[in-house]
Design an enzyme around this catalytic site. Structure first.
Site, mmCIF file in Angstrom:
data_model
loop_
_atom_site.group_PDB
_atom_site.id
_atom_site.type_symbol
_atom_site.label_atom_id
_atom_site.label_comp_id
_atom_site.label_asym_id
_atom_site.label_seq_id
_atom_site.Cartn_x
_atom_site.Cartn_y
_atom_site.Cartn_z
ATOM 1 N N SER A 146 0.941 -1.160 -0.253
ATOM 2 C CA SER A 146 -0.069 -0.035 0.145
ATOM 3 C C SER A 146 0.911 1.369 -0.008
ATOM 4 O O SER A 146 2.225 1.089 0.403
ATOM 5 C CB SER A 146 -0.845 -0.185 1.224
ATOM 6 N N TYR A 197 -2.929 -0.754 10.375
ATOM 7 C CA TYR A 197 -2.806 -0.845 8.892
ATOM 8 C C TYR A 197 -1.447 -0.699 8.007
ATOM 9 O O TYR A 197 -0.994 -1.236 7.345
ATOM 10 C CB TYR A 197 -3.869 -0.207 8.070
HETATM 11 P P1 NDP Z 1 -11.890 -5.005 -1.107
HETATM 12 O O1 NDP Z 1 -12.481 -4.731 0.369
HETATM 13 O O2 NDP Z 1 -12.428 -4.909 -2.124
HETATM 14 O O3 NDP Z 1 -10.900 -6.426 -1.050
HETATM 15 C C1 NDP Z 1 -10.392 -6.902 0.260
HETATM 16 C C2 NDP Z 1 -10.683 -8.356 0.117
HETATM 17 O O4 NDP Z 1 -9.956 -9.041 1.146
HETATM 18 C C3 NDP Z 1 -11.939 -9.064 -0.233
HETATM 19 O O5 NDP Z 1 -11.850 -9.700 -1.302
HETATM 20 C C4 NDP Z 1 -12.309 -9.915 1.144
HETATM 21 O O6 NDP Z 1 -13.103 -10.996 0.697
HETATM 22 C C5 NDP Z 1 -10.833 -10.266 1.369
HETATM 23 N N1 NDP Z 1 -10.729 -10.616 2.767
HETATM 24 C C6 NDP Z 1 -10.499 -9.896 3.773
HETATM 25 N N2 NDP Z 1 -10.456 -10.288 5.213
HETATM 26 C C7 NDP Z 1 -10.068 -11.737 4.672
HETATM 27 C C8 NDP Z 1 -10.156 -13.030 5.547
HETATM 28 N N3 NDP Z 1 -9.789 -12.955 6.798
HETATM 29 N N4 NDP Z 1 -9.678 -13.940 4.821
HETATM 30 C C9 NDP Z 1 -9.870 -14.049 3.346
HETATM 31 N N5 NDP Z 1 -10.096 -12.851 2.657
HETATM 32 C C10 NDP Z 1 -10.308 -11.812 3.153
HETATM 33 O O7 NDP Z 1 -10.761 -3.929 -1.073
HETATM 34 P P2 NDP Z 1 -9.470 -3.891 -2.020
HETATM 35 O O8 NDP Z 1 -9.594 -4.468 -3.324
HETATM 36 O O9 NDP Z 1 -8.969 -2.242 -1.880
HETATM 37 O O10 NDP Z 1 -8.153 -4.291 -1.022
HETATM 38 C C11 NDP Z 1 -7.354 -5.447 -1.511
HETATM 39 C C12 NDP Z 1 -6.085 -5.275 -1.104
HETATM 40 O O11 NDP Z 1 -5.167 -3.973 -1.382
HETATM 41 C C13 NDP Z 1 -5.901 -5.167 0.617
HETATM 42 O O12 NDP Z 1 -4.677 -5.833 0.931
HETATM 43 C C14 NDP Z 1 -5.918 -3.565 0.547
HETATM 44 O O13 NDP Z 1 -5.251 -3.345 2.069
HETATM 45 C C15 NDP Z 1 -5.098 -3.265 -0.444
HETATM 46 N N6 NDP Z 1 -5.027 -2.093 -0.913
HETATM 47 C C16 NDP Z 1 -5.807 -1.084 -1.271
HETATM 48 C C17 NDP Z 1 -5.863 -0.076 -1.700
HETATM 49 C C18 NDP Z 1 -7.233 0.605 -2.325
HETATM 50 O O14 NDP Z 1 -6.808 1.922 -2.664
HETATM 51 N N7 NDP Z 1 -8.154 0.171 -2.505
HETATM 52 C C19 NDP Z 1 -4.695 0.685 -1.941
HETATM 53 C C20 NDP Z 1 -3.485 -0.006 -1.214
HETATM 54 C C21 NDP Z 1 -3.586 -1.354 -0.890
HETATM 55 P P3 NDP Z 1 -14.204 -11.544 1.841
HETATM 56 O O15 NDP Z 1 -14.812 -10.288 2.334
HETATM 57 O O16 NDP Z 1 -15.109 -12.492 0.825
HETATM 58 O O17 NDP Z 1 -13.344 -12.190 3.085
#
Ligand code: NDP
Length: 255
Positions: free
Chosen positions: A145, A158
């Site tokens: 990130s 985070y």
């Molecule tokens: P989303 O909320 O769309 O994606 C998060 C994903 O993580 C979901 O698919 C969720 O699926 C999964 N998840 C969360 N907890 C668990 C768990 N315990 N076990 C398995 N899966 C889990 O957000 P983003 O696409 O934005 O985030 C994806 C990644 O990108 C993250 O690591 C985030 O920190 C990172 N990120 C995002 C940024 C942004 O601007 N959007 C910037 C920088 C980094 P489910 O709920 O089905 O479990």
């Protein structure tokens, strides 16, 4: 020369692949010929996510797993290998955030964020290692990130988890280079997903601050993460390991 992004015959797992950035990376790899296993806890999101891969053809599926649980990480890898006979690429992308100032963040909230964002990447990598080795080598891509580089008052856990992702990446890269496993991190800028839609509601002015601060002049889209995933998953990155690559529209390039 091998095509730098040819992933035909390759099998990838994307944790947190049922939406957002994970799905964007999955689309990049599927476009280049990989079979992709989308994972997450919420099977309800899987149908739409799999439909978003359908345009590329190929054999993709959803396998549920909670990546905070070691047994789930192992079961995810085992089910993938049972279905496809191999594993070549692991994308550790599942993530969450608790937006609170440090003085009010509970211990449980700290552990939730660290376990989901950081410990999970170790657990899934450990689970995947034997299969990647068996395949003669492989690729691990960890999602960091901008908070791998910067801090913020509401992001103590985070930012700690995402800083840790960069150091975990370097350490796994140095440990497993001998096995022809390349391990890299991607550092997305601000991307429009469920996670940041929540942040935009909670943090006043965030939307406009991101626009003003990003040289590209826009928020990113999940598909902006497709190219870096295809590159880091493919033969074109065989001499790239231990790197942390911003994909941020220039956000980290300016003060
Ligand atoms: P989303 O909320 O769309 O994606 C998060 C994903 O993580 C979901 O698919 C969720 O699926 C999964 N998840 C969360 N907890 C668990 C768990 N315990 N076990 C398995 N899966 C889990 O957000 P983003 O696409 O934005 O985030 C994806 C990644 O990108 C993250 O690591 C985030 O920190 C990172 N990120 C995002 C940024 C942004 O601007 N959007 C910037 C920088 C980094 P489910 O709920 O089905 O479990």
């Amino acid at each position: 020369m091998k095509h730098p992004c040819d992933l035909s015959g390759r099998v990838a797992i994307v944790t947190g692949g049922n939406g957002g950035i994970g799905l964007g990376m999955a689309r990049g790899m599927a476009r280049c010929g990989a079979s992709v296993v989308l994972s997450g806890r919420n099977a309800g999101k899987a149908k739409d996510a799999l439909a978003a891969l359908a345009e590329f053809g190929g054999d993709h599926r959803f396998i549920a797993a909670d990546v905070t649980k070691e047994a789930d990480c192992k079961a995810l890898v085992d089910a993938t290998v049972a279905a496809y006979g191999r594993l070549d690429i692991l994308v550790n992308n599942a993530g969450t955030s608790v937006r609170k100032r440090p003085e009010v963040l509970s211990e449980a909230e700290w552990h939730l964020v660290i376990d989901t964002n950081l410990t999970s990447a170790l657990l899934c990598s450990q689970a995947a290692y034997p299969a990647l080795k068996q395949a003669g080598g492989g690729k691990i891509i960890n999602t960091g990130s901008m908070m791998s580089l910067f801090g913020a008052p509401y992001a103590v856990a985070y930012a700690a988890s995402k800083g840790g992702i960069v150091q975990l990446t370097k350490s796994l890269a140095s440990a497993w280079a001998v096995d022809n496993i390349q391990v890299n991190a991607v550092l997305p800028g601000w991307i429009d997903t469920d996670l940041t839609r929540g942040a935009r509601q909670q943090v006043e002015g965030l939307h406009d601050r991101v626009l003003a601060r990003t040289p590209a002049g826009r928020w990113g889209e999940p598909d902006d993460m497709a190219g870096i995933a295809a590159f880091l998953a493919g033969p074109g990155s065989d001499f790239v390991t231990g790197a942390a690559i911003p994909v941020d529209g220039g956000f980290s390039a300016i003060t």
